[in-house]
Design a protein around this motif. Sequence first.
Motif, short mmCIF file in Angstrom:
data_model
loop_
_atom_site.label_atom_id
_atom_site.label_comp_id
_atom_site.label_asym_id
_atom_site.label_seq_id
_atom_site.Cartn_x
_atom_site.Cartn_y
_atom_site.Cartn_z
N UNK A 135 0.68 -1.30 0.10
CA UNK A 135 0.19 0.22 -0.16
C UNK A 135 1.13 1.30 0.17
N UNK A 136 0.50 2.30 -0.74
CA UNK A 136 0.83 3.24 -1.22
C UNK A 136 0.59 4.93 -0.97
N UNK A 137 1.45 5.49 -0.79
CA UNK A 137 1.20 6.60 -0.67
C UNK A 137 0.47 7.04 -1.32
N UNK A 138 -1.02 7.69 -1.99
CA UNK A 138 -1.72 8.43 -3.04
C UNK A 138 -0.89 9.26 -3.84
N UNK A 139 -0.29 10.31 -2.90
CA UNK A 139 0.20 11.72 -3.05
C UNK A 139 1.80 11.31 -3.61
N UNK A 140 2.57 9.83 -3.43
CA UNK A 140 3.74 9.69 -3.61
C UNK A 140 3.57 7.76 -3.92
N UNK A 141 3.96 7.61 -5.00
CA UNK A 141 3.77 5.94 -4.93
C UNK A 141 4.75 5.50 -4.53
N UNK A 142 6.11 6.14 -4.48
CA UNK A 142 7.18 5.78 -3.67
C UNK A 142 6.84 5.17 -2.33
N UNK A 208 13.06 0.86 -13.64
CA UNK A 208 11.38 1.36 -13.07
C UNK A 208 10.91 1.75 -14.20
N UNK A 209 9.07 1.44 -13.71
CA UNK A 209 8.65 1.77 -15.39
C UNK A 209 7.61 2.97 -14.48
N UNK A 210 7.28 3.80 -16.01
CA UNK A 210 6.98 4.97 -15.42
C UNK A 210 5.71 5.00 -14.38
N UNK A 211 5.67 6.32 -13.02
CA UNK A 211 5.10 6.65 -12.53
C UNK A 211 4.42 4.68 -12.24
N UNK A 212 5.58 3.71 -11.72
CA UNK A 212 4.56 2.81 -11.66
C UNK A 212 5.40 1.83 -9.83
N UNK A 213 4.81 1.45 -8.89
CA UNK A 213 5.79 1.09 -7.76
C UNK A 213 6.11 -0.03 -7.42
#
Length: 435
Positions: A135-142, A208-213
């Motif tokens: 589960x990640x932060x909605x405002x910071x996916x990392x 890393x994939x764009x905008x993906x954890x």
Amino acid sequence: MAATNVQMADSRWERLRRYREYLDFYAGDQWESPPRAGEKRLTFNYARVFVHKAASYLFGKPYNLQVPPSDEMPPERAAEVERLLKATYEANNLYALDYDTAVDAAVIGDGAFRVLPTEEGVRVTSVDPQALDVETDPLDFRRVLAVTHSYTVEEPVDHGLWAGRRLSGEFVERWTDSEVTLQVDGAHVATLPNPLGRIPYVIFPNIRRPFSFWGESDLVDLIGPARELNKRMSVLAWVLEVSGNPIAVLENAEADGIRVGPGQLWELPAESKAYLLDLLQGGGVKLHIEYVDLLYRALHDIAETPRTAFGDSGRVISGAALEVEMEPLVQKVSRKRQIWTGVIQARNELILRSLELLGAGPMAPYRTLVQWPSLLPEDRSQTVRDEVALVEAGIHSRRRAMEVLGEDDPEAEYRRVVEESLSPEDISLMQLQYR
């Protein structure tokens, strides 16, 4: 909320499907359909070769760890913390574990470590990302808010934090910075404070994939060319096999009793013709070979692993030219090192926090440095001459020169150098000043 949960579930199952596809391809299951009766199929598993080659360059030589002194960490304490950290690495055989995890991450696209204090010391293990949900932060996916780890315990054991409970079954642990919750076979068992104050998992992407954890596998772009190479090589093998066992073509005659081989005589009726089908006629095989060469080159380009990395440049060239040829692999490994540097530092923080809990003393600020060895072979004698010149010119310190030359502990080595050049009285005075 329901829609969000469905999206999360879809994302998880898509990730697990992707993992399975890559694992099967890496294992050699590279054909899209079952073989036809009598079909000749060859599989050239370049996927496995490229994965191991990149991992070998990434972890072929051990990296060095340093705990830098600071206002909170005086030099003597930093040296002791560094010694404890390296002892933990040796106890867990982490350099070998790093290589194995790098291979796993390159195949499926993600990797994970778990660090926990135990009665035997700090235990560091590699975790299968298939068993993890994040589960990640909605405002910071990392930024990870919680990690759920699912696994099976078949025989009742005293297991980690759950020692003394003699549990078995389907375990589901959910970790946050503040607490850990255990369910067994769907039933809640216990909720305990998180002793580390940090989620004890380091989860990271291979690429890393764009905008993906979650990350990307090294195989993602190799699958298509590798499958086509297998097909073309299988066709070429079939053509060569048939050319060695020629096909007899008869016109206006029965084929019964006709055999192809040395010394065979054929009796044919009038106005009949017989000849052997030559599949090599007209340069057809050459076209196959040229296409295979194109596929072979495409595989090396996409994998960013030139043929030179396998020790075969095909010609005599200078060292500088070899470095240029190897640059794609160097850049690929450098990108991975950027990710792994953060992974190792985050793992080291968990190790130091665990050592604190085990009574090894204060470890804050939990900061470590990672020094990577050179990727390509170097002329050490030339490097020594360069560092001597830089030290004499006042550009590099002796400690910095030792770091460049690959000393595991430049601080301790520098002290030994100084001690050898001083008298016993000077050494005592230096030690007092050093304190």
